[in-house]
Design an enzyme around this catalytic site. Structure first.
Site, PDB file in Angstrom:
ATOM      1  N   ASN A 112      29.439  45.434  57.698  1.00 19.88           N
ATOM      2  CA  ASN A 112      29.259  46.765  57.141  1.00 19.88           C
ATOM      3  C   ASN A 112      28.691  47.682  58.215  1.00 19.88           C
ATOM      4  O   ASN A 112      27.877  47.250  59.031  1.00 19.88           O
ATOM      5  CB  ASN A 112      28.280  46.736  55.962  1.00 19.88           C
ATOM      6  CG  ASN A 112      28.888  46.137  54.713  1.00 19.88           C
ATOM      7  OD1 ASN A 112      30.097  46.080  54.560  1.00 19.88           O
ATOM      8  ND2 ASN A 112      28.039  45.696  53.808  1.00 19.88           N
ATOM      9  N   ARG A 135      33.388  42.000  52.392  1.00 12.51           N
ATOM     10  CA  ARG A 135      33.228  41.083  53.527  1.00 12.51           C
ATOM     11  C   ARG A 135      33.589  39.647  53.134  1.00 12.51           C
ATOM     12  O   ARG A 135      34.262  38.947  53.882  1.00 12.51           O
ATOM     13  CB  ARG A 135      31.813  41.161  54.094  1.00 12.51           C
ATOM     14  CG  ARG A 135      31.538  42.509  54.773  1.00 12.51           C
ATOM     15  CD  ARG A 135      30.125  42.615  55.253  1.00 12.51           C
ATOM     16  NE  ARG A 135      29.224  42.502  54.097  1.00 12.51           N
ATOM     17  CZ  ARG A 135      27.941  42.212  54.171  1.00 12.51           C
ATOM     18  NH1 ARG A 135      27.375  41.993  55.337  1.00 12.51           N
ATOM     19  NH2 ARG A 135      27.202  42.148  53.086  1.00 12.51           N
TER      20      ARG A 135
END
Length: 93
Positions: free
Chosen positions: A40, A22
């Site tokens: 996620n 990320r």
């Protein structure tokens, strides 16, 4: 005349959680001037929505296919979408 922005909705699977994926997406997006978000998913995938100039979006897709050094991208699913009104790129929880 500038090209119109495009938007893609992407699902990435493999070893993509717990490896800085990320943060990698956020850093790459900021470098390219891409807006959108990343998060996620409970099933182990990463979900990503990116928006920007077509050439920059394609460059982002190419970067995501590789991922950060500790990641291992096994599969990527990409869908074109209508553009939303994003102001920046963010990591969502």
């Amino acid at each position: 005349m500038a090209e119109k922005d495009i938007q893609k909705h992407i699902y990435i699977s493999g070893r993509v959680q717990g490896v800085g994926f990320r943060a990698f997406c956020r850093s790459t997006a900021r470098t390219l001037g891409i807006k959108g978000w990343v998060r996620n998913l409970r099933d182990g995938r990463v979900e990503l929505v990116i928006q920007g100039q077509p050439a920059k979006v394609e460059k982002m897709v190419e970067n995501v296919k590789e991922g950060p050094s500790f990641a291992r991208v096994e599969d990527i699913e990409i869908k074109n979408e209508e553009c939303e009104d994003f102001r920046k790129f963010e990591i969502r929880l």
